[in-house]
Design a protein around this motif. Structure first.
Motif, PDB file in Angstrom:
ATOM      1  N   GLY A  53       8.326  42.194  52.043  1.00  0.00           N
ATOM      2  CA  GLY A  53       8.968  40.949  51.654  1.00  0.00           C
ATOM      3  C   GLY A  53       9.353  40.062  52.811  1.00  0.00           C
ATOM      4  N   GLY A  54       9.128  40.538  54.053  1.00  0.00           N
ATOM      5  CA  GLY A  54       9.421  39.706  55.210  1.00  0.00           C
ATOM      6  C   GLY A  54      10.905  39.670  55.528  1.00  0.00           C
ATOM      7  N   ALA A  60      13.484  34.430  61.144  1.00  0.00           N
ATOM      8  CA  ALA A  60      12.043  34.605  61.350  1.00  0.00           C
ATOM      9  C   ALA A  60      11.653  34.625  62.823  1.00  0.00           C
ATOM     10  CB  ALA A  60      11.273  33.509  60.622  1.00  0.00           C
ATOM     11  N   TYR A  61      12.328  33.840  63.660  1.00  0.00           N
ATOM     12  CA  TYR A  61      11.958  33.797  65.075  1.00  0.00           C
ATOM     13  C   TYR A  61      12.657  34.884  65.883  1.00  0.00           C
ATOM     14  CZ  TYR A  61       9.144  29.643  64.412  1.00  0.00           C
ATOM     15  OH  TYR A  61       8.149  28.778  63.997  1.00  0.00           O
ATOM     16  N   GLY A 292      -3.026  44.062  61.221  1.00  0.00           N
ATOM     17  CA  GLY A 292      -1.661  44.319  60.790  1.00  0.00           C
ATOM     18  C   GLY A 292      -0.942  43.000  60.590  1.00  0.00           C
ATOM     19  N   TYR A 293       0.389  43.013  60.775  1.00  0.00           N
ATOM     20  CA  TYR A 293       1.173  41.791  60.620  1.00  0.00           C
ATOM     21  C   TYR A 293       1.316  41.026  61.934  1.00  0.00           C
ATOM     22  CZ  TYR A 293       2.557  43.285  55.945  1.00  0.00           C
ATOM     23  OH  TYR A 293       2.558  43.667  54.618  1.00  0.00           O
ATOM     24  N   SER A 294       0.731  41.561  63.000  1.00  0.00           N
ATOM     25  CA  SER A 294       0.762  40.924  64.302  1.00  0.00           C
ATOM     26  C   SER A 294      -0.665  40.733  64.785  1.00  0.00           C
ATOM     27  CB  SER A 294       1.540  41.803  65.293  1.00  0.00           C
ATOM     28  OG  SER A 294       1.474  41.291  66.603  1.00  0.00           O
ATOM     29  N   PHE A 295      -0.866  39.748  65.652  1.00  0.00           N
ATOM     30  CA  PHE A 295      -2.156  39.599  66.316  1.00  0.00           C
ATOM     31  C   PHE A 295      -2.192  40.485  67.561  1.00  0.00           C
ATOM     32  CE2 PHE A 295      -2.100  35.744  63.743  1.00  0.00           C
ATOM     33  CZ  PHE A 295      -3.431  35.595  63.360  1.00  0.00           C
ATOM     34  N   THR A 304       0.946  51.747  57.175  1.00  0.00           N
ATOM     35  CA  THR A 304       1.565  51.011  56.069  1.00  0.00           C
ATOM     36  C   THR A 304       1.581  49.507  56.334  1.00  0.00           C
ATOM     37  OG1 THR A 304       3.824  51.211  56.957  1.00  0.00           O
ATOM     38  CG2 THR A 304       3.026  52.988  55.519  1.00  0.00           C
ATOM     39  N   HIS A 305       1.366  49.101  57.587  1.00  0.00           N
ATOM     40  CA  HIS A 305       1.378  47.690  57.938  1.00  0.00           C
ATOM     41  C   HIS A 305      -0.028  47.129  58.141  1.00  0.00           C
ATOM     42  CE1 HIS A 305       5.174  49.450  59.640  1.00  0.00           C
ATOM     43  NE2 HIS A 305       5.692  48.435  58.967  1.00  0.00           N
TER      44      HIS A 305
END
Length: 449
Positions: A53-54, A60-61, A292-295, A304-305
Motif C-alpha cells: 500500500g506504500g 514519500a521522500y 522490484g520497487y526500486s531501480f 515479496t517485493h
C-alpha cells in the motif's frame, strides 16, 4: 511519474524551432529494452523496503522507495536512510565520500550485456549520470566520475562497446534536471520541491549541454532518455540550447529516438513509470519500472517485493498489446554483478521469448488489447495475423471471439491448434498439456482472406 506536460518558460517569438522527433520503426519493433541503474548509490544499495500500500504522501521522500535517491534521502534528518547511514558509515562520511569505496571489480561488460540480450533485450540503456551528479563515463566536465574515482574505469564506454558487439541498440539515460553535486539546494521532500529545488541558470544549462554533447559524440546513442526535465536556461535558441542539441543529435543519429521528459514542446515516445495503462494508446509509449520497487539495487528487498519471471512475461505481453515497449530495469550490485533474484526472472523471460517472441517483436496492436470477459489474454498483430497470448494457460481453453473464429490457429512450433466451435460462432482453442504450466502461451491466427 510522467513529466511531458511541463514545457518551461513562455519564450514567445523567441521560442526555438525544434526538429521533428518521429519515433523510429526500429524502436517500435524492438518491444523490450533493459534499463541499468548502476552508480554510486549502488555502494550503500539501500532504501526502506516498500510496504504493502506504500507510504503516506507526506512521507514519500523521507521513505523514498528508490535506492538511487539515496543522496537526497540521506540528507533528510531522521529519515530511515539518514539513521542507517550514521550507523554504518558514521556521521563524518558524506554520500560523495562513498565514491572512493566503490569497487566495480566484478563487472564484465560482455557477460553482463549477454544476460540482457539473452533475456530478450533489443536495446540497453545504462544510467550515465543520475541525480547525484556522478558520471559513469570519462568526462571532461567534472572529476566526479567513475574514471577518476572509485572504479577508475569508463563504465559507459565498456557498456557501449559490449552492447554493440552483442548486436543490440545502445541508449543513454541522463539526468538533465537534477545534479545534486553542483547545486546547494536543501533536500527534496515533496513533489513541489522536485520542480523548485533545481538550477535553471545559464551556467548549469551549458554544463548539462556539454555532458549530453559528449555522450552523443562518443557513443552515437540510439536512444536519448532524459529524466524529469531540462534547465530552463537551455530552452532558448542558443547553440547550447535543447533545440540545437536535438538538431545535432538527429544529424549524428538520423534514426535516433528521444523520450518525453525534457520539459519542452517536443518529444518522441511517451513514458509511464510504475503505471498501468488501461487500453491501446495511439502514440508509441514505453512502460518502465524496476524488477522490484526500486531501480537501483536495494538489498532490503526480497522476493515479496520483486516480479517473478511469470509476472514479468505477463507484464511484457500487456504492454506490447497496448502499443508500448517495456523498459525493464536491472539494478546490479556495486561490484557489477546481477542479483540472483533479478537474474532468475530475466532468464525465465528470455526462455519464453525464444519460443513465443514472434508474438512480441515487430508486432503492432490489434483493434483491442484484450477482452473484458473470458480467459485473460493479450492481442498483438502483424499483417494478416493476430497473435493471442494466453495469460492463464492452466485454464486449458482459450475462447476466441467471432472475429477470429475463421482463421487458422498455430502454436509457436507450427502445430495446428485444436479447437471446439461454440454456439455463439466463436471457438475455444484447446491449450496443449505441455503449455499449461507456463506463464503464457501464444497462438497465431492467420486470417483467411
Amino acid at each position: 511519474m510522467n513529466f511531458e506536460t511541463r514545457t518551461g518558460p513562455d519564450l514567445g517569438d523567441a521560442a526555438p524551432v525544434y526538429p521533428a522527433a518521429t519515433v523510429p520503426e526500429w524502436y517500435r519493433d524492438a518491444k523490450l529494452g533493459f534499463f541499468v541503474h548502476w552508480g554510486l548509490y549502488s555502494v550503500p544499495a539501500w532504501a526502506p523496503a516498500h510496504p504493502p500500500g506504500g507510504v503516506p504522501a507526506e512521507d514519500a521522500y523521507a521513505h523514498h522507495q528508490y535506492a538511487e535517491w539515496y543522496a537526497n534521502t540521506v540528507r533528510i534528518p531522521g529519515s530511515p536512510t539518514w539513521r542507517r547511514h550514521q550507523e554504518i558509515y558514521g556521521p563524518g562520511c558524506s554520500y560523495e565520500d562513498l565514491a572512493d569505496r566503490w569497487d566495480a571489480g566484478g563487472f564484465d561488460a560482455d557477460a553482463f550485456v549477454g544476460e540482457l540480450v539473452g533475456a530478450g533485450a533489443r536495446y540497453v540503456v545504462p544510467t550515465t549520470k543520475h541525480h547525484d551528479g556522478f558520471c559513469l563515463w570519462d568526462t571532461a566536465t567534472t572529476t566526479f566520475n567513475a574514471a577518476r574515482r572509485g572504479p577508475r574505469r569508463d563504465l559507459i564506454g565498456e557498456f557501449h562497446d559490449a552492447t554493440r558487439r552483442a548486436g543490440a541498440r545502445f541508449g543513454v539515460y541522463y539526468s538533465g534536471a537534477l545534479d545534486w553535486h553542483v547545486g546547494d539546494f536543501p533536500p527534496i521532500e515533496s513533489d513541489t520541491d522536485l520542480f523548485r529545488f533545481r538550477r535553471h541558470d545559464d551556467a548549469f544549462a551549458r554544463y548539462a549541454a556539454a555532458q549530453l554533447e559528449e555522450l552523443v559524440t562518443r557513443f552515437r546513442p540510439d536512444v536519448l532518455w532524459n529524466d524529469i526535465e531540462w534547465p530552463d536556461g537551455g530552452k532558448g535558441a542558443q547553440e547550447h540550447g535543447l533545440a540545437a542539441l536535438f538538431r545535432r543529435y538527429f544529424e549524428a543519429v538520423p534514426d535516433g529516438a528521444i523520450n518525453d521528459r525534457w520539459g519542452v514542446p517536443r518529444h518522441g515516445y511517451l513514458t509511464r513509470e510504475y503505471t498501468h495503462v488501461e487500453g491501446v494508446l495511439d502514440t508509441p509509449w514505453e512502460s518502465t519500472r524496476g524488477l522490484g520497487y526500486s531501480f537501483g539495487y536495494n538489498q532490503a528487498e526480497d522476493a515479496t517485493h520483486s516480479l517473478s519471471g511469470a509476472a514479468l512475461i505477463r507484464l511484457l505481453a500487456d504492454v506490447v498489446s497496448k502499443n508500448g515497449n517495456l523498459l525493464i530495469n536491472v539494478g546490479p550490485r556495486a561490484d557489477g554483478s546481477i542479483p540472483d533474484l533479478q537474474l532468475a526472472a530475466m532468464r525465465e523471460l528470455g526462455a519464453w521469448l525464444r519460443r513465443d517472441g514472434d508474438a512480441v517483436y515487430g508486432t503492432r496492436p490489434w483493434v483491442r488489447a484484450a477482452e473484458e470477459t473470458g480467459a485473460p489474454r493479450a492481442y498483438t498483430a502483424r499483417p494478416g495475423i493476430v497473435n493471442v497470448i494466453a495469460l492463464d494457460p492452466a485454464a486449458g481453453l482459450l475462447d476466441l471471439p467471432v472475429d477470429l473464429a475463421e482463421g487458422t490457429a498455430r502454436w509457436a512450433d507450427g502445430s495446428l491448434a485444436g479447437f471446439e466451435r461454440r454456439a455463439d460462432g466463436g471457438v475455444d482453442v484447446v491449450i496443449p498439456d505441455a503449455l499449461r504450466g507456463d506463464a503464457a502461451a501464444a497462438v497465431s491466427i492467420t486470417m483467411n482472406p
